[in-house]
Design a protein around this motif. Structure first.
Motif, PDB file in Angstrom:
ATOM      1  N   ARG A  97      24.790  14.338  30.452  1.00 15.55           N
ATOM      2  CA  ARG A  97      23.898  13.366  31.083  1.00 15.55           C
ATOM      3  C   ARG A  97      24.557  12.844  32.348  1.00 15.55           C
ATOM      4  O   ARG A  97      25.788  12.756  32.440  1.00 15.55           O
ATOM      5  CB  ARG A  97      23.563  12.204  30.153  1.00 15.55           C
ATOM      6  CG  ARG A  97      22.735  12.619  28.953  1.00 15.55           C
ATOM      7  CD  ARG A  97      22.089  11.443  28.263  1.00 15.55           C
ATOM      8  NE  ARG A  97      21.006  10.853  29.061  1.00 15.55           N
ATOM      9  CZ  ARG A  97      19.771  11.377  29.163  1.00 15.55           C
ATOM     10  NH1 ARG A  97      19.465  12.499  28.546  1.00 15.55           N
ATOM     11  NH2 ARG A  97      18.857  10.766  29.884  1.00 15.55           N
ATOM     12  N   PHE A  98      23.705  12.498  33.322  1.00 22.57           N
ATOM     13  CA  PHE A  98      24.180  11.909  34.569  1.00 22.57           C
ATOM     14  C   PHE A  98      23.681  10.479  34.629  1.00 22.57           C
ATOM     15  O   PHE A  98      22.487  10.223  34.446  1.00 22.57           O
ATOM     16  CB  PHE A  98      23.669  12.699  35.776  1.00 22.57           C
ATOM     17  CG  PHE A  98      24.443  12.447  37.027  1.00 22.57           C
ATOM     18  CD1 PHE A  98      25.599  13.159  37.285  1.00 22.57           C
ATOM     19  CD2 PHE A  98      24.028  11.499  37.954  1.00 22.57           C
ATOM     20  CE1 PHE A  98      26.342  12.938  38.445  1.00 22.57           C
ATOM     21  CE2 PHE A  98      24.745  11.264  39.109  1.00 22.57           C
ATOM     22  CZ  PHE A  98      25.915  11.989  39.353  1.00 22.57           C
ATOM     23  N   LEU A  99      24.574   9.545  34.844  1.00 23.31           N
ATOM     24  CA  LEU A  99      24.231   8.130  34.946  1.00 23.31           C
ATOM     25  C   LEU A  99      24.353   7.716  36.402  1.00 23.31           C
ATOM     26  O   LEU A  99      25.411   7.914  37.033  1.00 23.31           O
ATOM     27  CB  LEU A  99      25.165   7.272  34.094  1.00 23.31           C
ATOM     28  CG  LEU A  99      25.020   7.367  32.571  1.00 23.31           C
ATOM     29  CD1 LEU A  99      25.564   8.702  32.048  1.00 23.31           C
ATOM     30  CD2 LEU A  99      25.775   6.229  31.898  1.00 23.31           C
ATOM     31  N   VAL A 100      23.284   7.155  36.943  1.00 26.02           N
ATOM     32  CA  VAL A 100      23.287   6.761  38.349  1.00 26.02           C
ATOM     33  C   VAL A 100      22.370   5.564  38.531  1.00 26.02           C
ATOM     34  O   VAL A 100      21.274   5.509  37.970  1.00 26.02           O
ATOM     35  CB  VAL A 100      22.854   7.934  39.260  1.00 26.02           C
ATOM     36  CG1 VAL A 100      21.478   8.455  38.874  1.00 26.02           C
ATOM     37  CG2 VAL A 100      22.884   7.551  40.729  1.00 26.02           C
ATOM     38  N   PHE A 104      19.783  10.831  33.204  1.00 22.14           N
ATOM     39  CA  PHE A 104      18.953  11.993  32.931  1.00 22.14           C
ATOM     40  C   PHE A 104      19.839  13.129  32.435  1.00 22.14           C
ATOM     41  O   PHE A 104      21.061  13.119  32.607  1.00 22.14           O
ATOM     42  CB  PHE A 104      18.164  12.423  34.176  1.00 22.14           C
ATOM     43  CG  PHE A 104      18.979  12.524  35.425  1.00 22.14           C
ATOM     44  CD1 PHE A 104      19.712  13.670  35.718  1.00 22.14           C
ATOM     45  CD2 PHE A 104      19.024  11.467  36.322  1.00 22.14           C
ATOM     46  CE1 PHE A 104      20.463  13.757  36.876  1.00 22.14           C
ATOM     47  CE2 PHE A 104      19.776  11.537  37.485  1.00 22.14           C
ATOM     48  CZ  PHE A 104      20.496  12.695  37.757  1.00 22.14           C
ATOM     49  N   GLU A 105      19.191  14.124  31.831  1.00 28.39           N
ATOM     50  CA  GLU A 105      19.924  15.244  31.246  1.00 28.39           C
ATOM     51  C   GLU A 105      20.456  16.162  32.338  1.00 28.39           C
ATOM     52  O   GLU A 105      19.813  16.384  33.362  1.00 28.39           O
ATOM     53  CB  GLU A 105      19.005  16.032  30.310  1.00 28.39           C
ATOM     54  CG  GLU A 105      19.712  17.173  29.590  1.00 28.39           C
ATOM     55  CD  GLU A 105      18.766  17.998  28.724  1.00 28.39           C
ATOM     56  OE1 GLU A 105      19.265  18.791  27.910  1.00 28.39           O
ATOM     57  OE2 GLU A 105      17.533  17.844  28.885  1.00 28.39           O
ATOM     58  N   THR A 126      28.516  12.414  31.758  1.00 30.22           N
ATOM     59  CA  THR A 126      29.060  12.575  30.414  1.00 30.22           C
ATOM     60  C   THR A 126      28.658  13.948  29.902  1.00 30.22           C
ATOM     61  O   THR A 126      27.730  14.567  30.439  1.00 30.22           O
ATOM     62  CB  THR A 126      28.533  11.495  29.448  1.00 30.22           C
ATOM     63  OG1 THR A 126      27.112  11.617  29.350  1.00 30.22           O
ATOM     64  CG2 THR A 126      28.900  10.104  29.934  1.00 30.22           C
ATOM     65  N   SER A 127      29.334  14.419  28.858  1.00 34.50           N
ATOM     66  CA  SER A 127      29.114  15.768  28.375  1.00 34.50           C
ATOM     67  C   SER A 127      28.759  15.777  26.892  1.00 34.50           C
ATOM     68  O   SER A 127      29.152  14.881  26.142  1.00 34.50           O
ATOM     69  CB  SER A 127      30.373  16.619  28.604  1.00 34.50           C
ATOM     70  OG  SER A 127      30.188  17.943  28.175  1.00 34.50           O
ATOM     71  N   VAL A 128      28.007  16.804  26.471  1.00 33.05           N
ATOM     72  CA  VAL A 128      27.771  17.049  25.056  1.00 33.05           C
ATOM     73  C   VAL A 128      29.014  17.735  24.502  1.00 33.05           C
ATOM     74  O   VAL A 128      29.491  18.726  25.074  1.00 33.05           O
ATOM     75  CB  VAL A 128      26.526  17.937  24.846  1.00 33.05           C
ATOM     76  CG1 VAL A 128      26.371  18.315  23.385  1.00 33.05           C
ATOM     77  CG2 VAL A 128      25.279  17.219  25.349  1.00 33.05           C
TER      78      VAL A 128
END
Length: 289
Positions: free
Chosen positions: A53-56, A61-62, A80-82
């Protein structure tokens, strides 16, 4: 025998001077600590494989294979990563350039793209840059820079976004944030004080920093941004002048007309009439040839 000659005068058609600062390949691991951060430059993140996921700003979003995220200067972000599908990605740092997106431009500080049929081309440019940077052969920096510019042209053609140049001296974060806030909320009731409150700074400090960085005061930039919006409404709608003023963020029609005349040299009514005349002329021109 047939021969076709195409003259190419590159100096007349060139990109703004985006400068490649670095390129890096990364794999998300357990030792990676994901924290929100900003840069004074733009950053490109391209996912080679994995998920996350990207946090901005205030959203997330994925992320998946062949995704590209462009983040403008001074925009908070992280990824972040799975765990069972760790992200592998390439990151570019690009100075001297910020990006607006869409035909008219969007004030958003980032954009998320997913490449499908075009993934091979984007992958090719990035991996060629990596190979040059790792090999460090003669003129490798020049090759990387040229590959960046070619990739940007390719992306601009595909995505319909435009590039805006940031001066080589670094914009202060408060100025950049204030400008993006104005771009996002220009039709709200904004004063210098409310803008300063949003930025959590003294209004005099904000006014000084913004004016020094952009060559215009925050309030004058706000007015100019509202006028640009009003031009679009005058050209593309039949709204009366009072509603155009209101929708553009002006508190009264008289103040709107005063500002419009000061910045364009025309009244809103005259501007609309001339714009419609120009449109009719352009529509009729092909038929008369």
């Amino acid at each position: 025998m047939s021969n076709q000659l195409y003259k190419v005068e590159a100096q007349k058609e060139s990109l703004p001077p985006a400068k490649l600062l670095y390129i890096t390949a990364a794999k998300y691991g357990k030792d990676w600590h994901s924290t929100m951060h900003t840069h004074y430059y733009s950053e490109f993140l391209y996912v080679l494989r994995g998920r996350g996921r990207f946090l901005v700003e205030n959203t997330s979003f994925e992320l998946k294979e062949n995704d590209l995220v462009i983040v403008n200067p001074y925009v908070e972000h992280t990824e972040t990563s799975v765990e069972n599908q760790p992200l592998e990605y390439i990151v570019l740092g690009v100075d001297n350039a910020a990006f607006t997106f869409g035909a008219l431009g969007s004030a958003s500080g980032y954009r998320h793209f997913h490449y499908r049929g075009q993934a091979a081309q984007i992958n090719g440019y990035l991996k060629a840059m990596l190979q040059e940077a790792e090999g460090k052969e003669l003129y490798h920096k020049a090759v990387c820079q040229n590959l960046l510019e070619i990739m940007l042209v390719h992306m601009i053609r595909l995505a319909n976004f435009t590039m805006a140049v940031v001066p080589s001296r670094k914009m202060r974060a408060v100025s950049n944030s204030a400008k993006r806030y104005i771009d996002d909320h220009f039709n709200d009731a904004i004063t210098l004080q409310t803008l300063a409150d949003e930025m959590h700074v003294n209004k005099y400090h904000l006014a000084h920093s913004f004016t020094e960085d952009y060559g215009i005061s925050p309030i004058n930039y706000l007015i100019a941004r509202r006028i640009e919006e009003s031009k679009t409404l005058l050209k593309t709608t039949d709204l009366n002048i009072s509603k155009v003023a209101s929708f553009s963020g002006f508190s009264s029609q008289s103040y709107f007309s005063q500002c419009f005349r000061r910045l364009t040299g025309l009244s809103p009514k005259t501007y609309r009439e001339q714009a419609k005349e120009q449109e009719l002329w352009e529509e009729a021109a092909p038929a008369s040839e």
